[in-house]
Write a protein that holds these residues in place. Structure first.
Motif, PDB file in Angstrom:
ATOM      1  N   GLY A 150       0.749  -1.286   0.003  1.00  0.00           N
ATOM      2  CA  GLY A 150      -0.144  -0.008  -0.045  1.00  0.00           C
ATOM      3  C   GLY A 150       0.896   1.235  -0.011  1.00  0.00           C
ATOM      4  O   GLY A 150       0.629   2.145  -0.673  1.00  0.00           O
ATOM      5  N   LEU A 151       2.028   1.302   0.832  1.00  0.00           N
ATOM      6  CA  LEU A 151       2.776   2.519   0.848  1.00  0.00           C
ATOM      7  C   LEU A 151       3.356   2.586  -0.485  1.00  0.00           C
ATOM      8  O   LEU A 151       3.745   3.790  -0.951  1.00  0.00           O
ATOM      9  CB  LEU A 151       3.951   2.292   1.744  1.00  0.00           C
ATOM     10  N   SER A 152       3.771   1.412  -1.205  1.00  0.00           N
ATOM     11  CA  SER A 152       4.516   1.361  -2.356  1.00  0.00           C
ATOM     12  C   SER A 152       3.669   2.006  -3.436  1.00  0.00           C
ATOM     13  O   SER A 152       3.918   2.618  -4.297  1.00  0.00           O
ATOM     14  CB  SER A 152       5.080   0.128  -2.956  1.00  0.00           C
ATOM     15  N   LEU A 153       2.168   1.888  -3.373  1.00  0.00           N
ATOM     16  CA  LEU A 153       1.028   2.240  -4.226  1.00  0.00           C
ATOM     17  C   LEU A 153       1.339   3.856  -4.161  1.00  0.00           C
ATOM     18  O   LEU A 153       1.143   4.762  -5.106  1.00  0.00           O
ATOM     19  CB  LEU A 153      -0.150   1.987  -3.872  1.00  0.00           C
ATOM     20  N   VAL A 154       1.355   4.537  -2.936  1.00  0.00           N
ATOM     21  CA  VAL A 154       1.221   6.036  -2.762  1.00  0.00           C
ATOM     22  C   VAL A 154       2.624   6.378  -3.365  1.00  0.00           C
ATOM     23  O   VAL A 154       2.456   7.419  -4.069  1.00  0.00           O
ATOM     24  CB  VAL A 154       1.265   6.260  -1.095  1.00  0.00           C
ATOM     25  N   GLU A 155       3.803   5.658  -3.392  1.00  0.00           N
ATOM     26  CA  GLU A 155       5.176   6.230  -3.762  1.00  0.00           C
ATOM     27  C   GLU A 155       5.023   6.456  -5.227  1.00  0.00           C
ATOM     28  O   GLU A 155       5.703   7.149  -5.837  1.00  0.00           O
ATOM     29  CB  GLU A 155       6.135   5.339  -3.063  1.00  0.00           C
ATOM     30  N   GLY A 156       4.236   5.555  -5.833  1.00  0.00           N
ATOM     31  CA  GLY A 156       4.065   5.524  -7.097  1.00  0.00           C
ATOM     32  C   GLY A 156       3.655   6.953  -7.710  1.00  0.00           C
ATOM     33  O   GLY A 156       4.234   7.844  -8.837  1.00  0.00           O
ATOM     34  N   ILE A 157       2.791   7.886  -7.065  1.00  0.00           N
ATOM     35  CA  ILE A 157       2.247   8.877  -7.539  1.00  0.00           C
ATOM     36  C   ILE A 157       2.943  10.263  -6.893  1.00  0.00           C
ATOM     37  O   ILE A 157       3.020  11.235  -7.420  1.00  0.00           O
ATOM     38  CB  ILE A 157       0.621   9.023  -7.305  1.00  0.00           C
ATOM     39  N   THR A 158       3.691   9.760  -5.783  1.00  0.00           N
ATOM     40  CA  THR A 158       4.596  10.925  -5.275  1.00  0.00           C
ATOM     41  C   THR A 158       5.764  11.046  -6.287  1.00  0.00           C
ATOM     42  O   THR A 158       6.147  12.258  -6.831  1.00  0.00           O
ATOM     43  CB  THR A 158       4.993  10.830  -3.954  1.00  0.00           C
ATOM     44  N   ALA A 159       6.043   9.926  -6.716  1.00  0.00           N
ATOM     45  CA  ALA A 159       7.244   9.992  -8.042  1.00  0.00           C
ATOM     46  C   ALA A 159       6.734  10.768  -9.384  1.00  0.00           C
ATOM     47  O   ALA A 159       7.524  11.529  -9.705  1.00  0.00           O
ATOM     48  CB  ALA A 159       7.580   8.574  -8.368  1.00  0.00           C
ATOM     49  N   LEU A 160       5.593  10.269  -9.793  1.00  0.00           N
ATOM     50  CA  LEU A 160       5.042  10.850 -10.811  1.00  0.00           C
ATOM     51  C   LEU A 160       4.766  12.545 -10.622  1.00  0.00           C
ATOM     52  O   LEU A 160       5.160  13.162 -11.537  1.00  0.00           O
ATOM     53  CB  LEU A 160       3.797  10.316 -11.191  1.00  0.00           C
TER      54      LEU A 160
ATOM     55  N   CYS B 272       5.979  -6.161  -8.233  1.00  0.00           N
ATOM     56  CA  CYS B 272       7.092  -7.266  -8.193  1.00  0.00           C
ATOM     57  C   CYS B 272       6.846  -8.437  -7.789  1.00  0.00           C
ATOM     58  O   CYS B 272       6.426  -8.636  -6.693  1.00  0.00           O
ATOM     59  CB  CYS B 272       8.475  -6.657  -7.827  1.00  0.00           C
ATOM     60  N   HIS B 273       7.331  -9.577  -8.277  1.00  0.00           N
ATOM     61  CA  HIS B 273       7.096 -10.766  -7.655  1.00  0.00           C
ATOM     62  C   HIS B 273       7.999 -11.171  -6.581  1.00  0.00           C
ATOM     63  O   HIS B 273       7.490 -11.907  -5.780  1.00  0.00           O
ATOM     64  CB  HIS B 273       7.315 -11.939  -9.034  1.00  0.00           C
ATOM     65  N   ASP B 274       9.041 -10.611  -6.367  1.00  0.00           N
ATOM     66  CA  ASP B 274       9.976 -10.994  -5.459  1.00  0.00           C
ATOM     67  C   ASP B 274      10.028  -9.979  -4.165  1.00  0.00           C
ATOM     68  O   ASP B 274      10.783 -10.097  -3.216  1.00  0.00           O
ATOM     69  CB  ASP B 274      11.411 -11.108  -5.994  1.00  0.00           C
ATOM     70  N   ARG B 275       9.143  -8.933  -4.238  1.00  0.00           N
ATOM     71  CA  ARG B 275       9.090  -7.918  -3.087  1.00  0.00           C
ATOM     72  C   ARG B 275       7.737  -6.996  -3.318  1.00  0.00           C
ATOM     73  O   ARG B 275       7.419  -7.089  -4.402  1.00  0.00           O
ATOM     74  CB  ARG B 275      10.397  -6.928  -3.212  1.00  0.00           C
ATOM     75  N   PRO B 276       7.552  -6.443  -2.285  1.00  0.00           N
ATOM     76  CA  PRO B 276       6.033  -5.700  -2.253  1.00  0.00           C
ATOM     77  C   PRO B 276       6.310  -4.154  -2.592  1.00  0.00           C
ATOM     78  O   PRO B 276       5.835  -3.484  -1.984  1.00  0.00           O
ATOM     79  CB  PRO B 276       5.852  -5.820  -0.601  1.00  0.00           C
ATOM     80  N   GLU B 277       7.072  -4.123  -3.909  1.00  0.00           N
ATOM     81  CA  GLU B 277       7.084  -2.899  -4.608  1.00  0.00           C
ATOM     82  C   GLU B 277       6.502  -2.788  -5.895  1.00  0.00           C
ATOM     83  O   GLU B 277       6.208  -3.804  -6.578  1.00  0.00           O
ATOM     84  CB  GLU B 277       8.548  -2.738  -4.661  1.00  0.00           C
ATOM     85  N   LEU B 278       6.146  -1.529  -6.306  1.00  0.00           N
ATOM     86  CA  LEU B 278       5.698  -1.272  -7.478  1.00  0.00           C
ATOM     87  C   LEU B 278       6.695  -1.662  -8.608  1.00  0.00           C
ATOM     88  O   LEU B 278       7.872  -1.357  -8.706  1.00  0.00           O
ATOM     89  CB  LEU B 278       5.330  -0.053  -7.941  1.00  0.00           C
ATOM     90  N   ALA B 279       6.143  -2.912  -9.675  1.00  0.00           N
ATOM     91  CA  ALA B 279       6.894  -2.734 -10.922  1.00  0.00           C
ATOM     92  C   ALA B 279       6.612  -1.864 -11.960  1.00  0.00           C
ATOM     93  O   ALA B 279       7.589  -1.430 -12.767  1.00  0.00           O
ATOM     94  CB  ALA B 279       6.880  -4.361 -11.534  1.00  0.00           C
TER      95      ALA B 279
END
Length: 345
Positions: A132-142, A223-230
């Motif tokens: 969930g936190l990674s989901l937020v980080e996607g739009i902060t980066a964008l 990502c398959h190997d970690r809970p981060e956005l691919a």
């Protein structure tokens, strides 16, 4: 994708790829992929490399080819940023190769959490929370990308962007009156009240940036190997506007897209996902944007999405869409407006 051969001329595509310097040899193992939108995806191999082709739907809309051209421009602009996205490999803005504009992108080694939830990610509440936190980080980066520096000047119209929102979507709602069988806006709780509240509480200013336009759990791959956005995918609604629109969209839609399976300990996976306040605070720690009006963006997302979904219900009432689908989306519209009313009460 039924009868995809009629939608992608492999011989013409092969010739074009050779002209673009993308190696020689035949296209092999073409495989249609399921996507989140009506735009079509075809994965294949050629000259020892994997590709995914993206093209408009079979039944073109007036802006379908322009949408493809906008997507390829956006992906090219993101190439040297830290925004997780499919890497653009080649673009064909012309329509004379396979009949439509299209582009080729690198396949993403990832999964959609609304369709496929690996056991490794669901085994730990910490894993799910991090997703969930990674989901937020996607739009902060964008939202942090300087759109002018990456060549996106003129990509959107940030002037008056917020002022246009309520009138634009109210007009969309009024257009459904063309379907005489539709019961009307009275079936949407608080539609006038929510619209009036949005007009009264609209933020005075904002910092323009790139927005995805339909940002939620179903439009990212993990990502398959970690809970981060691919990668963030499905960019057809991208433009230049207020990036807080994406955060508001996430706040409004997250409960509707969460995987509700039970892990081995018998706990709901959704319970481990960050709640709205946690997502807001995580965004705050990674962005310099003013979040004092973030409630407004969440309410706007409920308003906009609810009115879009109501269109399918109006068409269903007129026999132009399945009634089962129309009623399901109408119920979701009601849920979204009830959510908005709860936030403004």
């Amino acid at each position: 994708m039924k009868d995809w051969q009629s939608l992608v001329d492999l011989r013409a595509l092969n010739t074009w790829m050779e002209q673009q310097g993308l190696g020689k040899g035949d296209i092999e193992n073409p495989l249609p992929l399921a996507g989140g939108t009506q735009n079509l995806l075809l994965r294949f191999q050629r000259h020892g490399k994997d590709y995914v082709l993206r093209r408009p739907p079979r039944h073109l809309r007036a802006n379908s080819n322009d949408t493809m051209r906008r997507e390829m421009r956006l992906l090219a602009a993101l190439a040297d940023t830290n925004v997780p996205h499919p890497r653009l490999l080649a673009a064909c803005p012309e329509e004379d190769v396979i009949g439509v504009a299209f582009y080729l992108m690198e396949p993403i080694d990832g999964f959609n959490a609304t369709c496929d939830f690996p056991e490794s990610h669901g085994a730990s509440a910490d894993q799910v929370h991090r997703m969930g936190l990674s989901l937020v980080e996607g739009i902060t980066a964008l939202g942090a990308v300087d759109y002018e520096k990456v060549g996106l000047s003129g990509f959107g119209k940030p002037e008056g962007f917020l002022e246009r929102q309520v009138p634009r979507w109210r007009a969309q709602l009024e257009s459904y009156q063309a379907f005489s069988e539709w019961p009307g806006a009275d079936g949407i709780p608080g539609v006038d009240r929510v619209g009036q509240w949005l007009e009264r509480h609209r933020p005075d200013t904002f910092q323009p940036g790139i927005i995805h336009g339909d940002y939620h759990l179903a439009n990212v791959l993990y990502c398959h190997d970690r809970p981060e956005l691919a990668a963030i995918v499905d960019w057809e609604l991208t433009t230049i506007g207020d990036p807080l629109i994406d955060l508001g969209w996430l706040l409004a839609t997250t409960p509707d897209h969460l995987d509700l399976r039970i892990n081995q300990e018998g706990d709901s996976l959704a319970a481990a996902f960050p709640d709205r306040q946690a997502m807001i605070e995580h965004y705050r720690t990674r962005s310099g944007r003013d979040l004092s009006h973030i409630e407004w963006y969440g309410v706007l997302a409920c308003y906009k999405l609810g009115l879009i979904l109501e269109g399918t219900y109006a068409r269903a009432c007129a026999g132009k869409a399945p009634m089962e689908t129309g009623e399901r989306l109408h119920n979701r519209t009601i849920t979204l407006f009830e959510r908005a009313l709860g936030w403004i009460s």
